[in-house]
Design a protein around this motif. Structure first.
Motif, mmCIF file in Angstrom:
data_model
loop_
_atom_site.group_PDB
_atom_site.id
_atom_site.type_symbol
_atom_site.label_atom_id
_atom_site.label_comp_id
_atom_site.label_asym_id
_atom_site.label_seq_id
_atom_site.Cartn_x
_atom_site.Cartn_y
_atom_site.Cartn_z
ATOM 1 N N TYR A 1 0.846 -1.202 0.000
ATOM 2 C CA TYR A 1 0.000 0.000 0.000
ATOM 3 C C TYR A 1 0.876 1.245 0.000
ATOM 4 O O TYR A 1 1.912 1.299 0.672
ATOM 5 N N SER A 2 0.425 2.257 -0.732
ATOM 6 C CA SER A 2 1.012 3.589 -0.671
ATOM 7 C C SER A 2 -0.100 4.595 -0.967
ATOM 8 O O SER A 2 -1.132 4.239 -1.548
ATOM 9 N N PHE B 1 -3.947 1.656 -2.892
ATOM 10 C CA PHE B 1 -3.574 3.067 -2.853
ATOM 11 C C PHE B 1 -4.825 3.894 -2.574
ATOM 12 O O PHE B 1 -5.962 3.398 -2.664
ATOM 13 N N ASP B 2 -4.635 5.151 -2.221
ATOM 14 C CA ASP B 2 -5.762 6.020 -1.892
ATOM 15 C C ASP B 2 -6.529 6.428 -3.152
ATOM 16 O O ASP B 2 -5.957 6.494 -4.239
ATOM 17 N N GLY B 3 -7.826 6.715 -2.961
ATOM 18 C CA GLY B 3 -8.616 7.253 -4.065
ATOM 19 C C GLY B 3 -9.633 6.311 -4.645
ATOM 20 O O GLY B 3 -10.554 6.740 -5.347
ATOM 21 N N ASN C 1 -8.236 0.655 -1.477
ATOM 22 C CA ASN C 1 -7.573 1.549 -0.520
ATOM 23 C C ASN C 1 -7.106 0.771 0.703
ATOM 24 O O ASN C 1 -7.203 -0.468 0.744
ATOM 25 N N LEU C 2 -6.606 1.476 1.699
ATOM 26 C CA LEU C 2 -6.053 0.814 2.881
ATOM 27 C C LEU C 2 -7.116 0.010 3.624
ATOM 28 O O LEU C 2 -6.844 -1.090 4.124
ATOM 29 N N LEU D 1 -7.495 -3.309 2.030
ATOM 30 C CA LEU D 1 -6.368 -4.200 2.351
ATOM 31 C C LEU D 1 -6.539 -4.790 3.746
ATOM 32 O O LEU D 1 -6.385 -6.012 3.936
ATOM 33 N N LEU D 2 -6.844 -3.934 4.717
ATOM 34 C CA LEU D 2 -6.946 -4.392 6.104
ATOM 35 C C LEU D 2 -8.138 -5.324 6.325
ATOM 36 O O LEU D 2 -8.186 -6.054 7.316
ATOM 37 N N ALA D 3 -9.086 -5.300 5.425
ATOM 38 C CA ALA D 3 -10.256 -6.163 5.548
ATOM 39 C C ALA D 3 -9.979 -7.595 5.078
ATOM 40 O O ALA D 3 -10.784 -8.495 5.319
#
Length: 380
Positions: free
Chosen positions: A40-41, A66-68, A73-74, A77-79
Motif C-alpha cells: 500500500y502507498s 492506494f488512496d482514491g 484503498n487501505l 487491504l486491512l479487511a
C-alpha cells in the motif's frame, strides 16, 4: 510455518526504506517470512513500483492498494482475511493512527521507528495497545534495527561478561554530512518535517537504541543543548549532551547532521565505553566479503581488557576484535514473525523504543537544564 503467519503479510508504505531494506530482508528470510500478499502507498505509482520490485526479489506479485479508490484503498487491504500482519513504513507523524487502524482490524503490526513523534503521543499509543489490543493476542513491535544489530549485541555481552570491568564512562559520537542532493533529504516529509528535531529524531533514535543495547544500566538523566547550523535542516540539526546512568556511570552523546564536509563524518565517530578494567569501541567500517569479493559494511567491536598479576600489577593488554555484518532489518523481521508463533524474544518493545524518543526529546528541550528521563516517560 505455523498457522499464525501463513495468512501472509503486507507492507504499508513504498518509500526508500521499504524498497531498500524491508523487501531485501524478506528476500533473505525466504520461507521464514510469510508471503507478501499486498503493498500500500498513498499514490498508485509508488505502490506499483514497490510491487514490481517485490516481483523481482520475492518471485511473487503482491496486490496493489492506494488512496482514491474504495475497492483498493487501505481499508480494503486491512479487511482481507488472508493478511494477518503488516509492516508499516510511513512518515513519522502518520504512523500512530495507521498502527491503531491496523490493530483495530485485527492485524499484528511491525512499525518503523520512531515509535511516535514525541513521548506524550508514544505513551498514549502504548497505553491504547496495552488496554485494547494486546489482550486480544495482537503483537505490536517497533522496527528499531540497531536494537538487533549483532555488533551492538556483542558489545553489550562483552560488558555483561565483565571484560572491561565496571562501566565508568562512555561516548557516542555521530556527525553526518548532508546536502540537498541527499535522497533522504529529498523525501518531502523530511524536507519540511512536522515533528520535533527533524533528522535528529528520525536518525537519532538509532544512536539512542545502540546505547540502550550496549550499556547494562538504564540512562536516567540528561542535560544538553540543541542548535541549528544549516537553516535548511530546521528545526535543529545538532545536539550535544551529558548523560547519567542508574549505576552512576556517565557519558557524552553527540549527534549532528551539520558536518561542513564529508571528511568530518569520520572524525571520532562511534561508541566508546570505558570501564575499570578496560574499554571497548564499536565502529562501522568495511570488510571484504571473500565469497562475493566485495566490500561490505560491518560493525567492528574492539575490546581491550587490562590484565593484572596476583599483586595487582598491570600486565599486557588483551585485545579481542569481533566483526559482525549489518543485518538489523532482517533480524527485526525474523523476531517479529517468530513472535507471531509465540516465540517472543522481547525485541522491538514499544516501551524500549519510547525510551529512545525520550532521550532525543530531552536533548532537544533541555537548554542546559537537567532532565529526568524516567519522569519524562512516566508523566506523559
Amino acid at each position: 510455518m505455523s498457522a499464525s503467519n501463513t495468512a501472509g503479510t503486507a507492507i504499508l508504505g513504498a518509500g526508500i526504506f521499504a524498497k531498500e531494506a524491508h523487501l531485501p530482508a524478506l528476500q533473505i528470510l525466504g520461507p521464514l517470512a510469510p508471503k507478501l500478499r499486498a503493498v500500500y502507498s498513498r499514490s498508485e505509482k509508488s505502490a506499483r513500483e514497490l510491487a514490481a520490485q517485490a516481483t523481482t526479489l520475492l518471485n511473487t506479485t503482491p496486490d496493489v492498494y492506494f488512496d482514491g479508490n474504495p475497492s483498493s484503498n487501505l481499508d480494503a487491504l486491512l479487511a482481507r482475511s488472508d493478511i494477518s500482519s503488516v509492516i508499516i513504513v510511513l512518515p513519522i507523524t502518520q504512523q500512530p493512527s495507521i498502527i491503531l487502524k491496523a490493530l483495530a482490524a485485527g492485524k499484528h503490526v511491525l512499525s518503523e521507528k520512531p515509535v511516535a513523534p514525541d513521548v506524550a503521543s508514544g505513551a498514549k499509543l502504548i497505553a491504547q495497545y496495552e488496554a485494547q489490543h494486546k489482550p486480544k493476542g495482537l503483537v505490536w513491535r517497533v522496527a528499531e534495527n540497531f536494537e538487533v544489530e549483532p555488533g551492538f549485541i556483542a558489545a553489550g555481552r562483552a560488558i555483561a561478561a565483565g571484560k572491561i570491568g565496571k562501566v565508568a564512562f562512555f561516548s557516542s559520537r555521530t556527525v553526518n554530512f548532508f546536502d540537498k542532493d541527499s535522497k533522504w533529504y529529498k523525501t518531502p516529509w523530511r524536507t519540511i518535517p512536522d515533528y520535533q528535531g527533524g533528522f535528529l529524531l528520525d536518525g537519532g533514535v538509532h544512536s539512542a537504541a545502540a546505547l540502550r543495547v550496549i550499556l547494562q544500566s538504564a540512562m536516567t538523566h540528561l542535560s544538553g543543548f540543541a542548535s541549528l547550523n544549516k537553516k535548511w535542516l530546521a528545526p535543529h540539526d545538532t545536539i550535544n549532551t551529558i548523560i547519567k546512568n542508574a549505576d552512576g556511570s556517565h557519558g557524552i552523546f553527540e549527534l549532528s547532521f551539520a558536518a561542513p564536509s564529508p571528511s568530518r563524518s569520520d572524525a571520532g565517530r562511534g561508541i566508546v565505553v570505558t570501564g575499570t578494567d578496560g574499554w571497548l569501541e564499536v565502529q562501522q567500517t568495511l570488510a571484504r566479503d571473500l565469497i562475493h569479493n566485495v566490500e561490505k559494511p560491518i560493525f567492528r567491536v574492539t575490546i581491550k581488557s587490562a590484565t593484572r598479576d596476583a599483586h595487582g600489577i598491570l600486565g599486557p593488554e588483551k585485545e579481542e576484535v569481533i566483526d559482525e555484518p549489518i543485518r538489523g532489518v532482517e533480524l527485526e523481521q525474523a523476531s517479529f514473525f517468530a513472535a507471531l508463533d509465540g516465540k517472543d524474544d522481547g525485541v522491538g518493545s514499544p516501551l524500549g523504543a519510547l525510551k529512545d524518543v525520550a532521550l532525543i526529546e530531552a536533548a532537544l528541550t533541555s537548554g542546559g537544564e537537567l532532565i529526568d528521563l524516567e519522569k519524562l516517560i512516566s508523566q506523559s
